[in-house]
Design a protein around this motif. Structure first.
Motif, PDB file in Angstrom:
ATOM      1  N   ASP B 146       7.888   8.762   3.295  1.00  0.00           N
ATOM      2  CA  ASP B 146       6.442   8.926   3.220  1.00  0.00           C
ATOM      3  C   ASP B 146       6.048  10.393   3.422  1.00  0.00           C
ATOM      4  O   ASP B 146       5.209  10.940   2.686  1.00  0.00           O
ATOM      5  CB  ASP B 146       5.795   8.037   4.293  1.00  0.00           C
ATOM      6  N   VAL B 147       6.680  11.037   4.425  1.00  0.00           N
ATOM      7  CA  VAL B 147       6.392  12.448   4.684  1.00  0.00           C
ATOM      8  C   VAL B 147       6.869  13.308   3.512  1.00  0.00           C
ATOM      9  O   VAL B 147       6.163  14.230   3.073  1.00  0.00           O
ATOM     10  CB  VAL B 147       7.068  12.900   6.007  1.00  0.00           C
ATOM     11  N   ALA B 148       8.052  12.992   2.973  1.00  0.00           N
ATOM     12  CA  ALA B 148       8.595  13.778   1.857  1.00  0.00           C
ATOM     13  C   ALA B 148       7.693  13.669   0.621  1.00  0.00           C
ATOM     14  O   ALA B 148       7.536  14.639  -0.123  1.00  0.00           O
ATOM     15  CB  ALA B 148      10.013  13.307   1.524  1.00  0.00           C
ATOM     16  N   PHE B 149       7.083  12.492   0.429  1.00  0.00           N
ATOM     17  CA  PHE B 149       6.235  12.279  -0.749  1.00  0.00           C
ATOM     18  C   PHE B 149       5.062  13.260  -0.796  1.00  0.00           C
ATOM     19  O   PHE B 149       4.614  13.647  -1.878  1.00  0.00           O
ATOM     20  CB  PHE B 149       5.672  10.853  -0.759  1.00  0.00           C
ATOM     21  N   ALA B 150       4.566  13.636   0.396  1.00  0.00           N
ATOM     22  CA  ALA B 150       3.377  14.498   0.438  1.00  0.00           C
ATOM     23  C   ALA B 150       3.624  15.817  -0.298  1.00  0.00           C
ATOM     24  O   ALA B 150       2.700  16.401  -0.856  1.00  0.00           O
ATOM     25  CB  ALA B 150       2.982  14.763   1.894  1.00  0.00           C
ATOM     26  N   GLN B 205       1.621  -3.631   2.087  1.00  0.00           N
ATOM     27  CA  GLN B 205       1.357  -2.209   1.925  1.00  0.00           C
ATOM     28  C   GLN B 205       0.510  -1.945   0.675  1.00  0.00           C
ATOM     29  O   GLN B 205      -0.416  -1.135   0.704  1.00  0.00           O
ATOM     30  CB  GLN B 205       2.678  -1.436   1.860  1.00  0.00           C
ATOM     31  N   CYS B 206       0.823  -2.661  -0.411  1.00  0.00           N
ATOM     32  CA  CYS B 206       0.013  -2.496  -1.638  1.00  0.00           C
ATOM     33  C   CYS B 206      -1.431  -2.921  -1.383  1.00  0.00           C
ATOM     34  O   CYS B 206      -2.378  -2.242  -1.811  1.00  0.00           O
ATOM     35  CB  CYS B 206       0.600  -3.319  -2.784  1.00  0.00           C
ATOM     36  N   ALA B 207      -1.591  -4.056  -0.701  1.00  0.00           N
ATOM     37  CA  ALA B 207      -2.945  -4.533  -0.399  1.00  0.00           C
ATOM     38  C   ALA B 207      -3.664  -3.535   0.503  1.00  0.00           C
ATOM     39  O   ALA B 207      -4.867  -3.278   0.355  1.00  0.00           O
ATOM     40  CB  ALA B 207      -2.874  -5.903   0.265  1.00  0.00           C
ATOM     41  N   ASP B 208      -2.907  -2.954   1.437  1.00  0.00           N
ATOM     42  CA  ASP B 208      -3.469  -1.964   2.349  1.00  0.00           C
ATOM     43  C   ASP B 208      -3.904  -0.716   1.590  1.00  0.00           C
ATOM     44  O   ASP B 208      -4.932  -0.112   1.907  1.00  0.00           O
ATOM     45  CB  ASP B 208      -2.380  -1.593   3.361  1.00  0.00           C
ATOM     46  N   ASP B 209      -3.121  -0.335   0.601  1.00  0.00           N
ATOM     47  CA  ASP B 209      -3.477   0.826  -0.218  1.00  0.00           C
ATOM     48  C   ASP B 209      -4.778   0.582  -0.969  1.00  0.00           C
ATOM     49  O   ASP B 209      -5.597   1.497  -1.122  1.00  0.00           O
ATOM     50  CB  ASP B 209      -2.361   1.104  -1.245  1.00  0.00           C
ATOM     51  N   ILE B 228      -8.170   8.955  -0.541  1.00  0.00           N
ATOM     52  CA  ILE B 228      -8.409   9.754  -1.754  1.00  0.00           C
ATOM     53  C   ILE B 228      -8.695  11.203  -1.371  1.00  0.00           C
ATOM     54  O   ILE B 228      -8.167  12.141  -1.980  1.00  0.00           O
ATOM     55  CB  ILE B 228      -9.575   9.151  -2.579  1.00  0.00           C
ATOM     56  N   ALA B 229      -9.522  11.397  -0.332  1.00  0.00           N
ATOM     57  CA  ALA B 229      -9.847  12.758   0.111  1.00  0.00           C
ATOM     58  C   ALA B 229      -8.563  13.506   0.491  1.00  0.00           C
ATOM     59  O   ALA B 229      -8.435  14.699   0.222  1.00  0.00           O
ATOM     60  CB  ALA B 229     -10.823  12.721   1.286  1.00  0.00           C
ATOM     61  N   ALA B 230      -7.617  12.787   1.124  1.00  0.00           N
ATOM     62  CA  ALA B 230      -6.343  13.422   1.516  1.00  0.00           C
ATOM     63  C   ALA B 230      -5.348  13.421   0.355  1.00  0.00           C
ATOM     64  O   ALA B 230      -4.224  13.894   0.509  1.00  0.00           O
ATOM     65  CB  ALA B 230      -5.751  12.694   2.709  1.00  0.00           C
ATOM     66  N   ARG B 231      -5.758  12.879  -0.779  1.00  0.00           N
ATOM     67  CA  ARG B 231      -4.919  12.767  -1.979  1.00  0.00           C
ATOM     68  C   ARG B 231      -3.560  12.150  -1.670  1.00  0.00           C
ATOM     69  O   ARG B 231      -2.510  12.657  -2.079  1.00  0.00           O
ATOM     70  CB  ARG B 231      -4.793  14.140  -2.663  1.00  0.00           C
ATOM     71  N   LYS B 232      -3.609  11.063  -0.882  1.00  0.00           N
ATOM     72  CA  LYS B 232      -2.377  10.335  -0.579  1.00  0.00           C
ATOM     73  C   LYS B 232      -1.851   9.663  -1.842  1.00  0.00           C
ATOM     74  O   LYS B 232      -2.619   9.168  -2.655  1.00  0.00           O
ATOM     75  CB  LYS B 232      -2.639   9.273   0.507  1.00  0.00           C
ATOM     76  N   LYS B 233      -0.509   9.649  -1.928  1.00  0.00           N
ATOM     77  CA  LYS B 233       0.115   9.051  -3.117  1.00  0.00           C
ATOM     78  C   LYS B 233       0.441   7.591  -2.839  1.00  0.00           C
ATOM     79  O   LYS B 233       1.592   7.214  -2.653  1.00  0.00           O
ATOM     80  CB  LYS B 233       1.352   9.842  -3.515  1.00  0.00           C
ATOM     81  N   THR B 234      -0.606   6.770  -2.823  1.00  0.00           N
ATOM     82  CA  THR B 234      -0.430   5.348  -2.561  1.00  0.00           C
ATOM     83  C   THR B 234      -0.168   4.628  -3.890  1.00  0.00           C
ATOM     84  O   THR B 234      -0.248   5.238  -4.965  1.00  0.00           O
ATOM     85  CB  THR B 234      -1.671   4.787  -1.861  1.00  0.00           C
ATOM     86  N   PHE B 235       0.150   3.335  -3.797  1.00  0.00           N
ATOM     87  CA  PHE B 235       0.545   2.598  -4.999  1.00  0.00           C
ATOM     88  C   PHE B 235      -0.486   2.686  -6.130  1.00  0.00           C
ATOM     89  O   PHE B 235      -0.111   2.988  -7.277  1.00  0.00           O
ATOM     90  CB  PHE B 235       0.867   1.127  -4.667  1.00  0.00           C
ATOM     91  N   PRO B 236      -1.769   2.408  -5.850  1.00  0.00           N
ATOM     92  CA  PRO B 236      -2.731   2.456  -6.967  1.00  0.00           C
ATOM     93  C   PRO B 236      -2.766   3.833  -7.632  1.00  0.00           C
ATOM     94  O   PRO B 236      -2.875   3.937  -8.858  1.00  0.00           O
ATOM     95  CB  PRO B 236      -4.075   2.145  -6.294  1.00  0.00           C
ATOM     96  N   VAL B 237      -2.640   4.873  -6.828  1.00  0.00           N
ATOM     97  CA  VAL B 237      -2.691   6.238  -7.372  1.00  0.00           C
ATOM     98  C   VAL B 237      -1.457   6.507  -8.232  1.00  0.00           C
ATOM     99  O   VAL B 237      -1.567   7.036  -9.351  1.00  0.00           O
ATOM    100  CB  VAL B 237      -2.798   7.263  -6.220  1.00  0.00           C
TER     101      VAL B 237
END
Lengths: 322, 322
Positions: B146-150, B205-209, B228-237
Motif C-alpha cells: 500500500d505504501v509502495a503504491f503511493a 476493501q473494494c466496498a470500502d473504497d 480523491i483529494a489525497a489521490r489514493k489509488k483505490t480499486f475504483p480509481v
C-alpha cells in the motif's frame, strides 16, 4: 562465537524476504548494506542465544532461528525507539525515520517484528515462542515506564530497576532462555538462564547510562552529553538526585527548571551527578546485578566452557569501553 | 452475535492490564472510555472469530481470547496506519497520534500488538498462534505494498488485489481460521474458513473504497472525498484509470499533476471515476469475491446456522450503507 558465521547470513536471508519498501529501510537500519553494527560484533543478543543453547549441551545450529528472531526484535525496538524519543542519530548515521520518514520507519519496525515471530514460529517450538511473546510484553512494559518517567519528577531507583528489567533485561533474558529451549533444555534450566539474562540486562543498562553521560561519542554512536542535555532520568542521575548533599540538591534544581540547559550548564550538571555519587552508585549497581546474574547462571549448571563464555559476555557487557 | 456480551468485556479486561501511559492511549483509540466503534457493533473481526468457532461446532467461549487478539491486532494496525498515512481523523475524532503525539501512538500500537499475542498464547493453542503470526506477516506485506503504491503510477488491478488480500483479507481470514481452531477444527476446515475470510476481505476493501469516494462522512467517520483529494489509488480509481475512454484519460492526467487538486477538481475527478466505470467495476469485484468466499465457506461444511451467520456477515460487509 559463531555469530558472524551462523547468525549474520541467516539474518540477511530473513530480511531479504521482507517486501519493499520496508526491506530497504530494514537493510539501512541494520547496516546490512554497508558497514554495520551487527557486523562489528555487537550482536550481544545473538551471542546469548547461542551461548544459552551451548549451556544446556544443545547444537547451536538449532538455535540460529532464535538468534535471528531476538536480533530482529532488538532492532525493531531501536527503530521505533528513535521515533518515540525523536533521536536523530543511530550508530553515527541519521536514524531511519530521519532518512526515510516516520511512516516508513514505523512500518519497517512492524514488519521486522512480524518477521521475528515468523522466523521463530517456523521452528515449531511452542515453549520458545511463548518465551518470545512474554519477552515482548515485558519489553513494552519497560518502554512504557521509560516514557512515563519523562513526565514524572519522583522516580525511585527501584522503579528504575523495574523499567530497566523490562526495557533491556527482558530481551537479554529471553535470548538466553530461547537459546536453551531450542537446544533441548528443560523449562527450569531455561528459566534460570532467563534470570541470568535479566540481571545482566539491568547491569548493561546501568553501564549504558554511565556511557551516555561520560562515554565518548565515537564509542556510543550518539552525541556526547545528549542524555544530560535531554535531562534523561537515568540511573546515575536518579542516584545523584536521591543523594542528601548539596550537589544532589543543585542538580535537582537544574533538572526541574522549565527551560532546557545551556551547554555550560550541561557540563556543570555532569559534574554534579559525579559529585553526588551517581557514577559510583551506577557502577556498583551494575556489579551487584552481575553478581546476581552469575548466581543464576550457576544454578542452571552449564558446562564449564559455556559457563566461561556467558561469564565473559557478562563482564564485557559492563566494561566501560565496550 | 455475543460480541458485546463475550468479547467486549474480555477486551476491556485485557486492555486494563496495559501499563500507563499506553493504556490511556489504547482506551482512547478503542473508544472504551466513551462512545465506541467497537460498541457500535462494527466488531466484524470478533464476529468472524466466534462464527468460525461455531461453524465447526465449537464452544464460542473458547474462542474469546482469539477474538480479543484479532481485535487488538486490527486496532493496532489502524493506530499505526494513521501515523503512517498522516490521517488526522479516526471515527469522527482526532486520531490517537494527533491527540497524544506520534511517539505515544507508536508505542501504544506496539503494546497492543504484544498484548494480542500474549492473549492468544495463553490458550496454548500452537496452531492458532501460528495462524496469527502468518496473518501478521501477510498484513505487513499488504501495508508495505500500500505504501509502495503511493509512489508508483502503474499499479494493476491484480497488484491491488494482492495488496488488499494482505492488508484486509489476511486478518479477516485469520479471524475465521483462529476461531475454528480454538473451536477444535481440523487444519483443513480452518484453512477453508481462512480462505472464505480472505476473499471476504478483498470484497470488503473494494466496498470500502467505494465508500471512501461516494460514502457519506457520517458513515465512514472520515472527511468526505478525502481519498480523491489525497489521490489514493483505490480499486475504483485503478479500474477507471485502466479504462480506454476519454474519462479515464482525463482522470489519469489529473492524477499525475504535480500540484494537489482543488475542491472543484475533486468533484470533477469523482465524476470521472464514475464515468470511466470505476464504481461499477469495484462493486462487481466485491460481488465476485463474495461468490468465491461463499464457495470456500461451503467446502468447510459449516452447520446451517453458522453458514447463515457467515453469509450474512459477508453480505453486510459489502453493503453500501454499512
Amino acid at each position: 562465537m559463531d555469530v558472524d558465521e551462523l547468525v549474520r547470513p541467516a539474518l540477511r536471508q530473513a530480511v531479504a524476504t521482507l517486501p519493499e519498501p520496508v526491506r530497504q529501510v530494514a537493510d539501512y537500519h541494520l547496516g546490512l548494506s554497508g558497514g554495520s553494527a551487527v557486523a562489528a560484533g555487537k550482536a550481544l543478543r545473538s551471542a546469548l542465544v547461542l551461548a544459552g543453547c551451548r549451556a544446556v549441551g544443545g547444537d547451536v545450529r538449532r538455535a540460529v532461528p532464535g538468534a535471528v528472531a531476538v536480533e530482529l526484535v532488538h532492532e525493531f525496538s531501536l527503530l521505533h525507539d528513535d521515533v518515540i524519543d525523536e533521536d536523530r542519530v543511530r550508530r553515527h548515521r541519521p536514524a531511519a525515520w530521519v532518512r526515510f520518514g516516520t511512516g516508513q520507519a514505523v512500518l519497517a519496525g512492524d514488519a521486522m517484528w512480524a518477521l521475528a515471530l515468523r522466523t521463530l514460529s517456523q521452528t515449531h517450538d511452542a515453549a520458545a515462542l511463548e518465551v518470545l511473546i512474554r519477552t515482548l510484553t515485558d519489553l513494552m512494559r519497560g518502554q512504557s515506564q521509560d516514557v512515563a518517567f519523562a513526565n514524572r519528577g519522583d522516580i525511585t531507583v527501584e522503579e528504575y530497576r523495574s523499567m530497566a528489567e523490562g526495557k533491556t533485561g527482558a530481551l537479554l533474558g529471553g535470548a538466553c532462555a530461547i537459546g536453551a529451549l531450542l537446544g533441548g533444555s528443560s523449562a527450569d534450566r531455561a528459566e534460570e538462564l532467563g534470570r541470568f539474562g535479566r540481571h545482566l540486562g539491568i547491569a548493561f543498562q546501568c553501564a549504558d547510562d554511565v556511557l551516555g553521560i561520560w562515554g565518548r561519542a565515537e564509542r556510543t554512536g550518539k552525541p556526547v552529553g545528549s542524555d544530560i542535555a535531554a535531562r534523561k532520568k537515568t540511573f546515575p542521575v536518579l542516584a545523584a538526585l536521591a543523594h542528601p548533599g548539596e550537589a544532589g540538591r543543585s542538580l535537582a534544581e537544574m533538572y526541574h527548571r522549565p527551560q532546557p540547559p545551556s551547554p555550560q550548564e550541561c557540563v556543570l550538571m555532569t559534574d554534579l551527578v559525579e559529585r553526588a555519587g551517581g557514577r559510583i552508585e551506577a557502577e556498583a549497581e551494575a556489579e551487584t546485578q552481575i553478581g546476581a546474574a552469575l548466581a543464576c547462571l550457576d544454578r542452571a549448571e552449564p558446562g564449564p566452557a559455556a559457563r566461561a563464555e556467558l561469564a565473559m559476555i557478562a563482564s564485557w557487557a559492563v566494561r566501560r569501553d565496550r
